[in-house]
Design a protein around this motif. Sequence first.
Motif, PDB file in Angstrom:
ATOM      1  N   ALA A  37       0.651  27.646  -6.018  1.00 29.14           N
ATOM      2  CA  ALA A  37       1.785  26.775  -6.435  1.00 29.14           C
ATOM      3  C   ALA A  37       2.049  26.561  -7.977  1.00 29.14           C
ATOM      4  O   ALA A  37       0.991  25.988  -8.337  1.00 29.14           O
ATOM      5  CB  ALA A  37       2.056  25.495  -5.558  1.00 29.14           C
ATOM      6  N   VAL A  38       3.019  26.853  -8.623  1.00 30.42           N
ATOM      7  CA  VAL A  38       3.019  26.483  -9.755  1.00 30.42           C
ATOM      8  C   VAL A  38       3.975  25.295 -10.281  1.00 30.42           C
ATOM      9  O   VAL A  38       5.043  25.061  -9.685  1.00 30.42           O
ATOM     10  CB  VAL A  38       4.047  27.900 -10.738  1.00 30.42           C
ATOM     11  N   SER A  39       3.528  24.630 -11.046  1.00 32.73           N
ATOM     12  CA  SER A  39       4.235  23.052 -11.134  1.00 32.73           C
ATOM     13  C   SER A  39       5.618  23.263 -12.002  1.00 32.73           C
ATOM     14  O   SER A  39       6.211  24.194 -12.335  1.00 32.73           O
ATOM     15  CB  SER A  39       3.231  22.551 -12.246  1.00 32.73           C
ATOM     16  N   GLU A  40       6.274  22.163 -11.832  1.00 31.65           N
ATOM     17  CA  GLU A  40       7.478  21.928 -12.342  1.00 31.65           C
ATOM     18  C   GLU A  40       7.283  22.028 -14.033  1.00 31.65           C
ATOM     19  O   GLU A  40       6.200  22.009 -14.454  1.00 31.65           O
ATOM     20  CB  GLU A  40       8.077  20.647 -12.417  1.00 31.65           C
ATOM     21  N   MET A  41       8.245  22.685 -14.788  1.00 32.96           N
ATOM     22  CA  MET A  41       7.970  22.923 -16.096  1.00 32.96           C
ATOM     23  C   MET A  41       7.797  21.617 -16.929  1.00 32.96           C
ATOM     24  O   MET A  41       8.594  20.670 -16.555  1.00 32.96           O
ATOM     25  CB  MET A  41       9.133  23.579 -16.686  1.00 32.96           C
ATOM     26  N   VAL A  42       6.779  21.487 -17.886  1.00 36.08           N
ATOM     27  CA  VAL A  42       6.452  20.828 -18.661  1.00 36.08           C
ATOM     28  C   VAL A  42       7.000  20.975 -20.225  1.00 36.08           C
ATOM     29  O   VAL A  42       6.859  22.071 -20.450  1.00 36.08           O
ATOM     30  CB  VAL A  42       5.093  20.370 -18.703  1.00 36.08           C
ATOM     31  N   SER A  43       7.749  20.376 -20.692  1.00 36.03           N
ATOM     32  CA  SER A  43       8.263  20.361 -22.015  1.00 36.03           C
ATOM     33  C   SER A  43       7.447  20.508 -23.210  1.00 36.03           C
ATOM     34  O   SER A  43       6.069  19.772 -22.974  1.00 36.03           O
ATOM     35  CB  SER A  43       9.298  19.159 -22.436  1.00 36.03           C
ATOM     36  N   SER A  44       7.505  21.223 -23.971  1.00 33.86           N
ATOM     37  CA  SER A  44       6.472  21.634 -25.108  1.00 33.86           C
ATOM     38  C   SER A  44       6.780  20.696 -26.325  1.00 33.86           C
ATOM     39  O   SER A  44       6.046  20.509 -27.223  1.00 33.86           O
ATOM     40  CB  SER A  44       6.826  22.986 -25.733  1.00 33.86           C
ATOM     41  N   ASN A  45       7.572  19.765 -26.207  1.00 30.88           N
ATOM     42  CA  ASN A  45       8.178  18.640 -27.010  1.00 30.88           C
ATOM     43  C   ASN A  45       6.899  17.661 -26.934  1.00 30.88           C
ATOM     44  O   ASN A  45       6.871  17.013 -26.164  1.00 30.88           O
ATOM     45  CB  ASN A  45       9.528  18.100 -26.989  1.00 30.88           C
ATOM     46  N   SER A  46       6.016  17.565 -28.087  1.00 30.15           N
ATOM     47  CA  SER A  46       4.795  16.508 -27.708  1.00 30.15           C
ATOM     48  C   SER A  46       5.418  14.811 -27.728  1.00 30.15           C
ATOM     49  O   SER A  46       4.947  14.165 -27.380  1.00 30.15           O
ATOM     50  CB  SER A  46       3.969  16.564 -28.959  1.00 30.15           C
ATOM     51  N   LEU A  47       6.681  14.725 -28.208  1.00 29.04           N
ATOM     52  CA  LEU A  47       7.313  13.604 -28.214  1.00 29.04           C
ATOM     53  C   LEU A  47       7.360  13.098 -26.745  1.00 29.04           C
ATOM     54  O   LEU A  47       7.571  11.774 -26.650  1.00 29.04           O
ATOM     55  CB  LEU A  47       8.669  13.500 -28.815  1.00 29.04           C
ATOM     56  N   LEU A  48       7.651  14.007 -25.962  1.00 29.65           N
ATOM     57  CA  LEU A  48       7.815  13.752 -24.569  1.00 29.65           C
ATOM     58  C   LEU A  48       6.561  13.564 -23.760  1.00 29.65           C
ATOM     59  O   LEU A  48       6.625  13.076 -22.403  1.00 29.65           O
ATOM     60  CB  LEU A  48       8.590  14.705 -23.848  1.00 29.65           C
ATOM     61  N   TRP A  49       5.620  13.762 -24.304  1.00 27.55           N
ATOM     62  CA  TRP A  49       4.300  13.753 -23.390  1.00 27.55           C
ATOM     63  C   TRP A  49       3.637  12.393 -23.039  1.00 27.55           C
ATOM     64  O   TRP A  49       2.994  12.356 -21.879  1.00 27.55           O
ATOM     65  CB  TRP A  49       2.978  14.552 -24.311  1.00 27.55           C
ATOM     66  N   GLY A  50       4.110  11.397 -23.740  1.00 29.91           N
ATOM     67  CA  GLY A  50       3.946   9.769 -23.279  1.00 29.91           C
ATOM     68  C   GLY A  50       4.722   9.181 -22.148  1.00 29.91           C
ATOM     69  O   GLY A  50       4.761   8.354 -21.810  1.00 29.91           O
ATOM     70  N   SER A  51       5.989  10.284 -21.702  1.00 27.40           N
ATOM     71  CA  SER A  51       7.068   9.734 -20.891  1.00 27.40           C
ATOM     72  C   SER A  51       6.140   9.696 -19.726  1.00 27.40           C
ATOM     73  O   SER A  51       5.428  10.243 -19.316  1.00 27.40           O
ATOM     74  CB  SER A  51       8.058  10.630 -20.960  1.00 27.40           C
ATOM     75  N   GLU A  52       6.910   8.778 -18.685  1.00 29.82           N
ATOM     76  CA  GLU A  52       6.339   8.713 -17.330  1.00 29.82           C
ATOM     77  C   GLU A  52       6.354  10.001 -16.757  1.00 29.82           C
ATOM     78  O   GLU A  52       5.564  10.371 -15.833  1.00 29.82           O
ATOM     79  CB  GLU A  52       7.306   7.741 -16.535  1.00 29.82           C
ATOM     80  N   THR A  57       6.649  13.287 -17.814  1.00 27.56           N
ATOM     81  CA  THR A  57       5.529  14.050 -18.278  1.00 27.56           C
ATOM     82  C   THR A  57       4.102  13.770 -17.527  1.00 27.56           C
ATOM     83  O   THR A  57       3.295  14.588 -17.342  1.00 27.56           O
ATOM     84  CB  THR A  57       5.653  14.357 -19.705  1.00 27.56           C
ATOM     85  N   ARG A  58       4.082  12.558 -17.838  1.00 28.77           N
ATOM     86  CA  ARG A  58       2.521  12.095 -17.128  1.00 28.77           C
ATOM     87  C   ARG A  58       2.432  12.579 -15.766  1.00 28.77           C
ATOM     88  O   ARG A  58       1.243  12.967 -15.406  1.00 28.77           O
ATOM     89  CB  ARG A  58       2.308  10.656 -17.528  1.00 28.77           C
ATOM     90  N   ARG A  59       3.433  12.368 -15.017  1.00 28.40           N
ATOM     91  CA  ARG A  59       3.484  12.481 -13.743  1.00 28.40           C
ATOM     92  C   ARG A  59       3.178  14.089 -13.242  1.00 28.40           C
ATOM     93  O   ARG A  59       2.320  14.243 -12.517  1.00 28.40           O
ATOM     94  CB  ARG A  59       4.606  12.066 -12.844  1.00 28.40           C
ATOM     95  N   ARG A  60       3.857  14.862 -14.268  1.00 25.33           N
ATOM     96  CA  ARG A  60       3.923  16.157 -13.888  1.00 25.33           C
ATOM     97  C   ARG A  60       2.517  16.715 -14.400  1.00 25.33           C
ATOM     98  O   ARG A  60       2.131  18.029 -13.996  1.00 25.33           O
ATOM     99  CB  ARG A  60       5.191  17.015 -14.684  1.00 25.33           C
ATOM    100  N   ALA A  61       1.671  16.216 -15.161  1.00 22.20           N
ATOM    101  CA  ALA A  61       0.330  16.377 -15.746  1.00 22.20           C
ATOM    102  C   ALA A  61      -0.644  15.848 -14.886  1.00 22.20           C
ATOM    103  O   ALA A  61      -1.695  16.124 -14.929  1.00 22.20           O
ATOM    104  CB  ALA A  61       0.076  15.997 -17.127  1.00 22.20           C
ATOM    105  N   ASN A  62      -0.387  15.207 -13.646  1.00 24.00           N
ATOM    106  CA  ASN A  62      -1.253  14.786 -12.640  1.00 24.00           C
ATOM    107  C   ASN A  62      -1.545  15.697 -11.595  1.00 24.00           C
ATOM    108  O   ASN A  62      -0.647  15.983 -10.833  1.00 24.00           O
ATOM    109  CB  ASN A  62      -0.516  13.385 -11.960  1.00 24.00           C
TER     110      ASN A  62
END
Length: 337
Positions: free
Chosen positions: A37-52, A54-59
């Motif tokens: 199963a492939v995840s939802e897409m994660v933005s390549s914008n590093s400014l968003l990596w600290g957002s809730e 993005t953190r959830r999508r990387a969990n």
Amino acid sequence: MQIGPHILKNNLIVAPMAGVTDRPFRQLCKSMGAGMAVSEMVSSNSLLWGSEKTRRRANHEGEVDPISVQIAGADPAMMAEAARYNVAQGAQIIDINMGCPAKKICNVMAGSALLQDQPLVGKILDAVVGAVNVPVTLKIRTGWDTQHRNALAVANIAQSAGVQALAIHGRTRACAYAGHAEYDTIAEVKAAVKIPVIANGDITTPEQARQVLDYTRADAIMIGRAAQGRPWIFREISHYLATGEHLQLPEVSEIHRVLIQHLHELYDFYGEYSGVRIARKHISWYTKGLVGSAVFRHAMNQLQTTEQQLLAVNEFFSELAGRGRRLTYVEPEELVA
């Protein structure tokens, strides 16, 4: 089906879907027979990596291998950095989104908009493949529009860059999700490249899965919308491909149990406030087409707490159980709308 060092248990893959393929949904589909199963897409914008978000999508805590994470963007360097970031977070496969037709993605020249710029496609693929030591896969459409189907050219670029699997949705970006998917382009690509090709688009039944595999000679199929509220489609297809026979529809008690488990996973993952709201669409998908579901879904969307949701779901399925052990759909075609 093999992607790099990862040997999948079968050739059935859950398509990445924004707002759908979160960790609870991916885990559920894997438990119901999906090989990956492939995840939802994660933005390549590093400014968003600290957002809730993005953190959830990387969990990926507790997720069954292999863990495939899709990234989206249009800048090669940013995409490479996003790939490294997600591998550090546990991704075992990096998937690149060049297939999303959404305007907000295409307007920033990401997703399927990239198909208009083949040199940039090559730069992004080279950058990402060179940035990580895990397999990189790619998801595309057949082209930008019906006059510009360039999936074969993009596939050759991908193969040369070292991409290890290619998923193709059988529509152009201009088609969005209208009309019917076409599989001629997928078959053409499969005949021309050596890397695994995954067919996607309008695969909603075991018979269609068999037909698409036979027609395109694809190595695997990818299922998206047809799995919404119907995660058992993977075991149905797996059984049919192996035996040529159909499984019976799930019993009411099993669907009730699966949905309740899914709801608890959503509540745990998102918390009560967001969990209740995200759960609404899943409950709607599980019950669509069932006797009495229209009134139930309308009432469900007014509920504000997990306790109220669970009580309503239990009552609805208790009424269904009184009608018989197996589900009865009023309009079966709605299942794949």
